[in-house]
Design a protein around this motif. Structure first.
Motif, PDB file in Angstrom:
ATOM      1  N   CYS A   1       0.829  -1.200   0.000  1.00  0.00           N
ATOM      2  CA  CYS A   1       0.000   0.000   0.000  1.00  0.00           C
ATOM      3  C   CYS A   1       0.871   1.261   0.000  1.00  0.00           C
ATOM      4  CB  CYS A   1      -0.926   0.003   1.206  1.00  0.00           C
ATOM      5  SG  CYS A   1      -2.256  -1.226   1.113  1.00  0.00           S
ATOM      6  N   ALA A   2       1.915   1.252   0.807  1.00  0.00           N
ATOM      7  CA  ALA A   2       2.827   2.399   0.844  1.00  0.00           C
ATOM      8  C   ALA A   2       3.511   2.590  -0.505  1.00  0.00           C
ATOM      9  CB  ALA A   2       3.870   2.197   1.945  1.00  0.00           C
ATOM     10  N   ALA A   3       3.932   1.480  -1.110  1.00  0.00           N
ATOM     11  CA  ALA A   3       4.578   1.560  -2.424  1.00  0.00           C
ATOM     12  C   ALA A   3       3.601   2.085  -3.468  1.00  0.00           C
ATOM     13  CB  ALA A   3       5.102   0.186  -2.830  1.00  0.00           C
ATOM     14  N   GLY A   4       2.350   1.640  -3.412  1.00  0.00           N
ATOM     15  CA  GLY A   4       1.353   2.119  -4.357  1.00  0.00           C
ATOM     16  C   GLY A   4       1.099   3.609  -4.230  1.00  0.00           C
ATOM     17  N   LEU A   5       0.995   4.098  -2.999  1.00  0.00           N
ATOM     18  CA  LEU A   5       0.773   5.525  -2.779  1.00  0.00           C
ATOM     19  C   LEU A   5       1.947   6.354  -3.290  1.00  0.00           C
ATOM     20  CD1 LEU A   5      -0.834   5.656   0.786  1.00  0.00           C
ATOM     21  CD2 LEU A   5      -1.864   6.461  -1.346  1.00  0.00           C
ATOM     22  N   LEU A   6       3.167   5.922  -2.956  1.00  0.00           N
ATOM     23  CA  LEU A   6       4.342   6.679  -3.371  1.00  0.00           C
ATOM     24  C   LEU A   6       4.499   6.688  -4.884  1.00  0.00           C
ATOM     25  CD1 LEU A   6       6.917   5.535  -0.646  1.00  0.00           C
ATOM     26  CD2 LEU A   6       5.841   7.788  -0.873  1.00  0.00           C
ATOM     27  N   MET A   7       4.306   5.537  -5.518  1.00  0.00           N
ATOM     28  CA  MET A   7       4.457   5.473  -6.969  1.00  0.00           C
ATOM     29  C   MET A   7       3.343   6.242  -7.677  1.00  0.00           C
ATOM     30  SD  MET A   7       7.249   3.998  -7.517  1.00  0.00           S
ATOM     31  CE  MET A   7       7.797   4.735  -5.957  1.00  0.00           C
ATOM     32  N   GLY A   8       2.157   6.221  -7.117  1.00  0.00           N
ATOM     33  CA  GLY A   8       1.078   7.014  -7.690  1.00  0.00           C
ATOM     34  C   GLY A   8       1.377   8.498  -7.615  1.00  0.00           C
ATOM     35  N   PHE A   9       1.927   8.927  -6.505  1.00  0.00           N
ATOM     36  CA  PHE A   9       2.302  10.328  -6.339  1.00  0.00           C
ATOM     37  C   PHE A   9       3.415  10.714  -7.311  1.00  0.00           C
ATOM     38  CE2 PHE A   9       4.808  13.713  -4.360  1.00  0.00           C
ATOM     39  CZ  PHE A   9       3.828  14.662  -4.136  1.00  0.00           C
ATOM     40  N   ALA A  10       4.351   9.799  -7.544  1.00  0.00           N
ATOM     41  CA  ALA A  10       5.463  10.075  -8.464  1.00  0.00           C
ATOM     42  C   ALA A  10       5.018  10.092  -9.916  1.00  0.00           C
ATOM     43  CB  ALA A  10       6.560   9.023  -8.282  1.00  0.00           C
ATOM     44  N   SER A  11       3.805   9.661 -10.203  1.00  0.00           N
ATOM     45  CA  SER A  11       3.313   9.584 -11.581  1.00  0.00           C
ATOM     46  C   SER A  11       2.362  10.723 -11.907  1.00  0.00           C
ATOM     47  CB  SER A  11       2.609   8.239 -11.807  1.00  0.00           C
ATOM     48  OG  SER A  11       3.473   7.165 -11.541  1.00  0.00           O
ATOM     49  N   LYS A  12       2.524  11.868 -11.253  1.00  0.00           N
ATOM     50  CA  LYS A  12       1.622  12.989 -11.475  1.00  0.00           C
ATOM     51  C   LYS A  12       1.902  13.742 -12.767  1.00  0.00           C
ATOM     52  CE  LYS A  12       0.195  14.079  -6.749  1.00  0.00           C
ATOM     53  NZ  LYS A  12      -1.241  14.047  -7.038  1.00  0.00           N
ATOM     54  N   PHE A  13       3.105  13.593 -13.322  1.00  0.00           N
ATOM     55  CA  PHE A  13       3.447  14.347 -14.523  1.00  0.00           C
ATOM     56  C   PHE A  13       2.775  13.717 -15.737  1.00  0.00           C
ATOM     57  CE2 PHE A  13       7.024  14.746 -11.567  1.00  0.00           C
ATOM     58  CZ  PHE A  13       7.022  16.125 -11.391  1.00  0.00           C
TER      59      PHE A  13
END
Length: 455
Positions: free
Chosen positions: A219-231
Motif C-alpha cells: 500500500c505504501a509503495a502504491g501511494l508513493l508510486m502514484g504520487f510520483a506519476s503525477k506528470f
C-alpha cells in the motif's frame, strides 16, 4: 536426538517423543505409542491410515500451537507424572526389540514362514484364519507399524486369489507380502496436490502478521508510486500543429512504468522467496518418503495465487488514489498482477539456489534491476530487454497510458523506446508466460538440486 518431522520408518523406531511448539513450549512428552491416544483424547485429532503420523501431529501443532500447549499444561496438572516423561496413557515405553527398523515387512525380507504356514494350513483345511492370529504371526516375524492393517490386507489378497483359482494357485503369504510391498498405498496425485495446497493456505492464515506487513508495504509503495506519476504525457503534436508543440515530456510514462515495476519488486521479492525457501526441508523430507514433488509444487504455487491477487488489488487501489495518468483500474490491475506473478516466480528461483539467509536480499536486488530493462533505459540490447517480464509490462503500460493522448504523435514516441502500440493482449500474455517459465525453472531446480536429501 532432534528430528524434524521424521519419515514413517524413523517415527516407528522411536521410544520416547518430545513435541515442541514455536518458542520451545512443550506439547507432549512421553512414549511414542502414547502419542496417538493423547492427540485423540486430549486434542481431538486423529491421523488417518494414510497419514504419516509425524507429519500429521506437526501440522496440528503448527495450526494450533497455543491450544496444544495449553492442553498439555492442563494434562500435566491432572497427571503430574506426565511432567517427568512417564507414559501419557499409563503404559511403559515400548521395548527396543519391538521397534524394528524398516519401511515394511516385505521390503526388508522378514521371514514369513510362520505366517505362510498358518495361512496355508488354515485355507487347505477350510479353517478361517483369524485376524489376531495373522497379526501376531507378522509381529513375530519383524513387522512393525500398523500390523493389523497389514494383516487385513494380506488376508484379503490371499482369500481373493484362493477364490479366483479355486484354491489351486493361491500362492504363499510370502509371495503376497512381496506383492503387497509393491502396492502403492500412498495418496493419489490429486489428493497430494490438494493436501499441499490446503496446508499452505493454513500456514498463510496462521502467519497473518506477515501478510499484514506485506500488504502495508505494498500500500505504501502504491501511494508513493502514484504520487510520483503525477506528470502527464506531452509529446509532439500532430500535423498541422507540430510547430506549436510544447516542450515534450515523453519519458514520464516509461519512467512511471519502471517505478511501478521497482515498487512491486521491492514488496514482492521477500515473500516470493519464502514461498519455497523456508519449505525446502519439508520438501526434501516429503520427497524422500515418496510424495510427488510435482503435486507438492503445484499445490504450493496454487496457494500463493490468492496472496498475489490480494497484493495486486491493494497496489492498484492505492496507486490510483494518487496517480493522474489516464490508466483504468482494470488495466493497471492486470499489469500489476502480471508483475507480481513474475516477481514471485523469479524470487522462487533465487530461493532454490541461494541460502535463505541471503535469498531475500538477492531477490530484492534482482527485482529492482529487472524494471531497468523495461525500455526507459534505451541503450540496452533489444533481445535482452525482451527476455524480461518488465519489457512487456512496460509496453502494455505505455499503450494504456497514451490511449487518450491522440493529439500527439504517440507512435513516434513509442518508436523512440522501441515499443509497439496496441499489442496489450500479447504483452500481458508474455508477462504471465515468463512468470510461468520462472516456475518451471524453479521446479527443475528443486528436483535436480540436493538429490541426496530427496532419496
Amino acid at each position: 536426538m532432534v528430528v524434524h518431522q521424521p519419515r514413517y520408518e524413523i517415527w516407528e523406531s522411536l521410544d520416547e517423543v518430545l513435541f515442541l511448539a514455536p518458542g520451545g513450549r512443550t506439547v507432549f512428552l512421553g512414549p511414542q505409542r502414547a502419542v496417538g491416544p493423547y492427540f485423540t483424547n486430549e486434542l481431538g485429532e486423529t491421523p488417518s491410515l494414510r497419514d504419516n503420523p509425524a507429519d500429521f501431529y506437526m501440522d496440528v501443532i503448527s495450526d494450533k500451537g497455543g491450544f496444544c500447549v495449553d492442553r498439555w499444561a492442563d494434562y500435566v496438572r491432572r497427571n503430574p507424572d506426565a511432567a517427568r516423561g512417564s507414559a501419557a496413557d499409563g503404559a511403559a515405553p515400548a521395548a527396543p526389540e519391538e521397534q524394528r527398523k524398516g519401511s515394511s515387512f516385505a521390503r526388508h525380507g522378514g521371514s514369513a514362514d510362520s505366517a505362510d504356514s498358518l495361512g496355508r494350513v488354515a485355507l487347505d483345511q477350510g479353517v478361517e484364519v483369524s485376524l489376531p492370529q495373522l497379526t501376531e504371526a507378522l509381529r513375530l516375524n519383524g513387522a512393525y507399524g500398523d500390523v493389523e492393517l497389514q494383516a487385513r490386507l494380506l488376508l484379503d489378497m490371499y482369500r481373493e486369489r484362493h477364490a479366483a483359482t479355486d484354491g489351486k494357485e493361491a500362492g504363499s503369504l510370502q509371495d503376497l507380502l512381496v506383492e503387497l510391498g509393491r502396492v502403492d498405498r500412498g495418496s493419489g496425485f490429486l489428493r497430494q496436490l490438494m493436501h499441499a495446497h490446503h496446508r499452505s493456505v493454513k500456514q498463510q492464515i496462521n502467519s497473518s502478521t506477515s501478510l499484514a506487513i506485506e500488504l502495508m508495504t505494498i500500500c505504501a509503495a502504491g501511494l508513493l508510486m502514484g504520487f510520483a506519476s503525477k506528470f502527464t504525457f506531452e509529446g509532439i503534436l500532430n500535423e498541422p500543429y507540430t510547430l506549436l508543440s510544447p516542450s515534450s515530456q515523453v519519458v514520464t510514462i516509461p519512467q512511471s512504468a519502471m517505478f511501478v515495476g521497482m515498487s512491486v519488486g521491492l514488496a514482492a521479492g521477500p515473500p516470493g522467496v519464502n514461498t519455497f525457501g523456508r519449505e525446502l526441508v519439508i520438501y526434501w523430507r516429503e520427497a524422500a518418503v515418496g510424495h510427488s514433488p510435482l503435486a507438492y509444487y503445484i499445490g504450493k504455487s496454487w496457494s500463493m495465487l490468492y496472496r498475489i491477487l490480494l497484493c495486486a488489488l491493494h497496489f492498484t487501489a492505492l496507486y490510483l488514489i494518487q496517480c493522474e495518468q489516464v490508466v483504468s483500474s482494470a488495466e493497471l490491475f492486470l499489469i500489476a498482477l502480471g508483475i507480481f506473478w513474475a516477481v514471485y516466480g523469479m524470487a522462487s528461483i533465487v530461493s532454490a539456489i541461494i541460502p535463505i539467509e541471503t535469498a531475500s536480499l538477492v531477490a530484492v536486488v534482482v527485482a529492482l534491476i529487472a524494471p531497468v530493462f523495461g525500455g526507459y533505459v534505451r541503450n540496452i540490447p533489444e533481445l535482452l530487454k525482451k527476455s524480461t517480464y518488465a519489457w512487456w509490462a512496460n509496453e502494455a503500460f505505455f499503450t494504456y497510458a497514451t490511449d487518450d493522448f491522440q493529439i500527439y504523435m504517440v507512435d513516434k514516441t513509442a518508436g523512440v523506446f522501441y515499443y509497439t502500440l496496441d499489442q496489450t493482449t500479447r504483452d500481458l500474455v508474455m508477462v504471465f508466460a515468463i512468470g510461468l517459465i520462472y516456475r518451471f525453472i524453479t521446479y527443475f531446480l528443486l528436483v535436480g538440486l540436493h538429490r541426496e536429501k530427496q532419496a
